[in-house]
Motif scaffolding. Sequence first.
Motif, mmCIF file in Angstrom:
data_model
loop_
_atom_site.group_PDB
_atom_site.id
_atom_site.type_symbol
_atom_site.label_atom_id
_atom_site.label_comp_id
_atom_site.label_asym_id
_atom_site.label_seq_id
_atom_site.Cartn_x
_atom_site.Cartn_y
_atom_site.Cartn_z
ATOM 1 N N PRO A 370 0.892 -1.146 0.056
ATOM 2 C CA PRO A 370 0.090 -0.013 0.085
ATOM 3 C C PRO A 370 0.878 1.342 -0.030
ATOM 4 O O PRO A 370 0.487 2.190 -0.671
ATOM 5 C CB PRO A 370 -0.817 -0.013 1.253
ATOM 6 N N SER A 371 1.933 1.266 0.675
ATOM 7 C CA SER A 371 2.800 2.403 0.782
ATOM 8 C C SER A 371 3.630 2.743 -0.410
ATOM 9 O O SER A 371 4.259 3.999 -0.615
ATOM 10 C CB SER A 371 3.826 2.375 1.970
ATOM 11 N N GLN A 372 3.586 1.890 -1.474
ATOM 12 C CA GLN A 372 4.419 2.150 -2.812
ATOM 13 C C GLN A 372 3.006 2.623 -3.613
ATOM 14 O O GLN A 372 3.481 2.865 -4.901
ATOM 15 C CB GLN A 372 4.883 0.870 -3.172
ATOM 16 N N ALA A 373 1.832 2.351 -3.622
ATOM 17 C CA ALA A 373 0.531 2.845 -4.499
ATOM 18 C C ALA A 373 0.591 4.559 -4.173
ATOM 19 O O ALA A 373 0.910 4.974 -3.366
ATOM 20 C CB ALA A 373 -0.591 2.204 -4.198
ATOM 21 N N SER A 374 -0.088 4.996 -5.388
ATOM 22 C CA SER A 374 -0.476 6.251 -5.304
ATOM 23 C C SER A 374 -1.559 6.859 -4.159
ATOM 24 O O SER A 374 -2.199 5.677 -3.757
ATOM 25 C CB SER A 374 -1.009 6.715 -6.593
ATOM 26 N N SER A 375 -1.441 8.040 -4.011
ATOM 27 C CA SER A 375 -2.755 8.379 -2.962
ATOM 28 C C SER A 375 -3.840 8.185 -3.339
ATOM 29 O O SER A 375 -4.759 7.762 -2.678
ATOM 30 C CB SER A 375 -2.512 9.967 -2.617
ATOM 31 N N SER A 376 -4.124 8.425 -4.570
ATOM 32 C CA SER A 376 -5.536 8.109 -5.100
ATOM 33 C C SER A 376 -5.932 6.595 -5.398
ATOM 34 O O SER A 376 -7.072 6.426 -4.821
ATOM 35 C CB SER A 376 -5.693 8.549 -6.507
ATOM 36 N N GLU A 377 -4.850 5.759 -5.242
ATOM 37 C CA GLU A 377 -5.231 4.431 -5.313
ATOM 38 C C GLU A 377 -5.306 4.025 -3.920
ATOM 39 O O GLU A 377 -6.401 2.918 -3.670
ATOM 40 C CB GLU A 377 -3.665 3.611 -5.847
ATOM 41 N N GLN A 378 -4.748 4.425 -3.024
ATOM 42 C CA GLN A 378 -4.848 4.129 -1.503
ATOM 43 C C GLN A 378 -6.332 4.501 -1.164
ATOM 44 O O GLN A 378 -7.094 3.853 -0.361
ATOM 45 C CB GLN A 378 -3.855 4.722 -0.711
ATOM 46 N N THR A 379 -6.690 5.626 -1.513
ATOM 47 C CA THR A 379 -8.087 6.122 -1.100
ATOM 48 C C THR A 379 -9.111 5.289 -1.904
ATOM 49 O O THR A 379 -10.293 5.035 -1.195
ATOM 50 C CB THR A 379 -8.070 7.862 -1.411
ATOM 51 N N TYR A 380 -8.913 5.140 -3.189
ATOM 52 C CA TYR A 380 -9.810 4.176 -3.787
ATOM 53 C C TYR A 380 -10.137 2.835 -2.890
ATOM 54 O O TYR A 380 -11.053 2.356 -2.717
ATOM 55 C CB TYR A 380 -9.588 3.825 -5.238
ATOM 56 N N ARG A 381 -9.062 2.264 -2.832
ATOM 57 C CA ARG A 381 -8.819 0.823 -2.014
ATOM 58 C C ARG A 381 -9.644 1.014 -0.543
ATOM 59 O O ARG A 381 -10.416 0.264 0.021
ATOM 60 C CB ARG A 381 -7.674 0.408 -1.586
ATOM 61 N N ALA A 382 -9.577 2.132 0.134
ATOM 62 C CA ALA A 382 -10.041 2.436 1.380
ATOM 63 C C ALA A 382 -11.765 2.635 1.458
ATOM 64 O O ALA A 382 -12.384 2.288 2.167
ATOM 65 C CB ALA A 382 -9.677 3.539 1.965
ATOM 66 N N LYS A 383 -12.077 3.303 0.189
ATOM 67 C CA LYS A 383 -13.610 3.409 -0.180
ATOM 68 C C LYS A 383 -14.331 1.852 -0.211
ATOM 69 O O LYS A 383 -15.245 1.630 0.395
ATOM 70 C CB LYS A 383 -13.782 4.413 -1.192
ATOM 71 N N LEU A 384 -13.398 1.190 -0.889
ATOM 72 C CA LEU A 384 -14.005 -0.300 -1.204
ATOM 73 C C LEU A 384 -13.974 -0.909 0.252
ATOM 74 O O LEU A 384 -14.993 -1.640 0.450
ATOM 75 C CB LEU A 384 -13.089 -0.982 -2.067
ATOM 76 N N LEU A 385 -13.209 -0.699 1.034
ATOM 77 C CA LEU A 385 -12.984 -1.401 2.256
ATOM 78 C C LEU A 385 -14.104 -0.909 3.268
ATOM 79 O O LEU A 385 -14.875 -1.738 3.922
ATOM 80 C CB LEU A 385 -11.646 -1.221 2.969
ATOM 81 N N TYR A 386 -14.346 0.489 3.052
ATOM 82 C CA TYR A 386 -15.431 1.098 3.945
ATOM 83 C C TYR A 386 -16.773 0.344 3.364
ATOM 84 O O TYR A 386 -17.625 0.234 3.965
ATOM 85 C CB TYR A 386 -15.585 2.342 3.575
ATOM 86 N N LYS A 387 -16.899 0.285 2.062
ATOM 87 C CA LYS A 387 -18.279 -0.423 1.728
ATOM 88 C C LYS A 387 -18.355 -1.639 2.116
ATOM 89 O O LYS A 387 -19.631 -2.212 2.330
ATOM 90 C CB LYS A 387 -18.405 -0.236 0.018
ATOM 91 N N ARG A 388 -17.423 -2.588 2.013
ATOM 92 C CA ARG A 388 -17.441 -3.858 2.675
ATOM 93 C C ARG A 388 -17.521 -3.950 4.027
ATOM 94 O O ARG A 388 -18.323 -4.908 4.608
ATOM 95 C CB ARG A 388 -16.176 -4.643 2.171
ATOM 96 N N ALA A 389 -16.953 -3.159 4.911
ATOM 97 C CA ALA A 389 -16.845 -3.571 6.437
ATOM 98 C C ALA A 389 -17.187 -2.319 7.233
ATOM 99 O O ALA A 389 -17.245 -2.346 8.387
ATOM 100 C CB ALA A 389 -15.494 -3.973 6.823
ATOM 101 N N GLY A 390 -17.361 -1.084 6.549
ATOM 102 C CA GLY A 390 -17.801 0.013 7.411
ATOM 103 C C GLY A 390 -16.609 0.641 8.049
ATOM 104 O O GLY A 390 -15.260 0.391 7.876
#
Length: 403
Positions: A370-390
């Motif tokens: 994760p620390s090697q991905a872009s900020s936008s990629e990290q934010t996108y994956r965080a949104k997916l995680l939120y949708k899945r688990a809150g």
Amino acid sequence: MRRDEDAPPVAVLGHRKVWSVVLNVLIGKPGKSRVLRLGAQAAVLTAVVGGTVAFANQDTDVDLTVDGRTTLVSEDADTVGELLAARGIRLGARDVVAPSPAAKIEDGDDVVVRYARQLEVSVDGKTQTFWTTELTVDSALRAVGIRADGARLSASRSLPLGRQGLALVVTTPKKVTLVADGKRAKVTTTAPTVGDLLTEQGLTLGKDDTLSVLQSTPTVKGLVVAVTRIDKKTVTKTEKVSYATKSVKSAKLYKGEKKVVTEGVQGSRTATYAVVLADGKVVSKKLVDATVTKKPVTQVVQVGTKARPASSSGGGGGGSVAGADSLNWAALAQCESGGNPSIVSSNGLYHGLYQFSVSTWRAVGGSGLPSQASSSEQTYRAKLLYKRAGAGQWPVCGRKLFT
């Protein structure tokens, strides 16, 4: 005493008595007339002359005791050996007679014969063989030096020993431990075997009960005998039936996304078991029959197959995720990492803006670290995680999303 019926009548009188009568008659007594005396003398002399052979062959009267049974016998015998031979009594090497066979006998003597018997004695499993002339079990044991005080004998102590001998089992008292029906007791027993011990203690085995040793096991000092009560039962109960899960592909969902379209529902069944209990505790349980009374509902889960759009290269929003775009992701990132997209925790487990673990990152479709991905990629994956688990995925900082 009973007189031997086979003895001749003259044998009723011993030699001395017969000749005493004869002499009295021959000599005569004072006061009798000469005529009478001469007549008597003539009669006696006639009897003497006529009975010479009978007097010459006069028998000897003896009390003969054979194995404790006494009989008055009359035989033409001068020694014990001749008497025994006349009576048909033959002695073996171990038999005894008193007086000795060479001893002279006279009227009124006693002759004792004892036949030897073989006595086989097993004391607590150790067997010895003896020869004895004793007539009862008790006297024979004393004679061979076996102490049987308080012991159990396989034959009565007063039992006569026949000439055929006897095999005797002697069991001495022993202390053993008996475990049965929830109790542990030390008992003193003379039971020869474990089976005899159970009988002695009033313990009955059921057809399925077990013993720690065989019933034929000899009882020895310190032996521990455990009885296990076995109970077999049939038990019927209602049980839940788990539902299955079925995955189906969906082109409407992105890869890595899942959606439950049919909730699983447990069913129920009536199950019958064969249960075995040892001293009240279940030791085995076997299903013998089951009938489903309510079928379970299979859970259906859609699994996404649609390719994800390329991540936005812009500075903060990342890819669009419905229902998550309006949250304050910048505040969350500031709380979690101080807004540093390449930061790694001191233990090396958490990475980037939102402190993803590598496993969580990959669960939402990320690759690499994760620390090697872009900020936008990290934010996108965080949104997916939120949708899945809150927001609970960030226990401390998750509340910042709603500021």
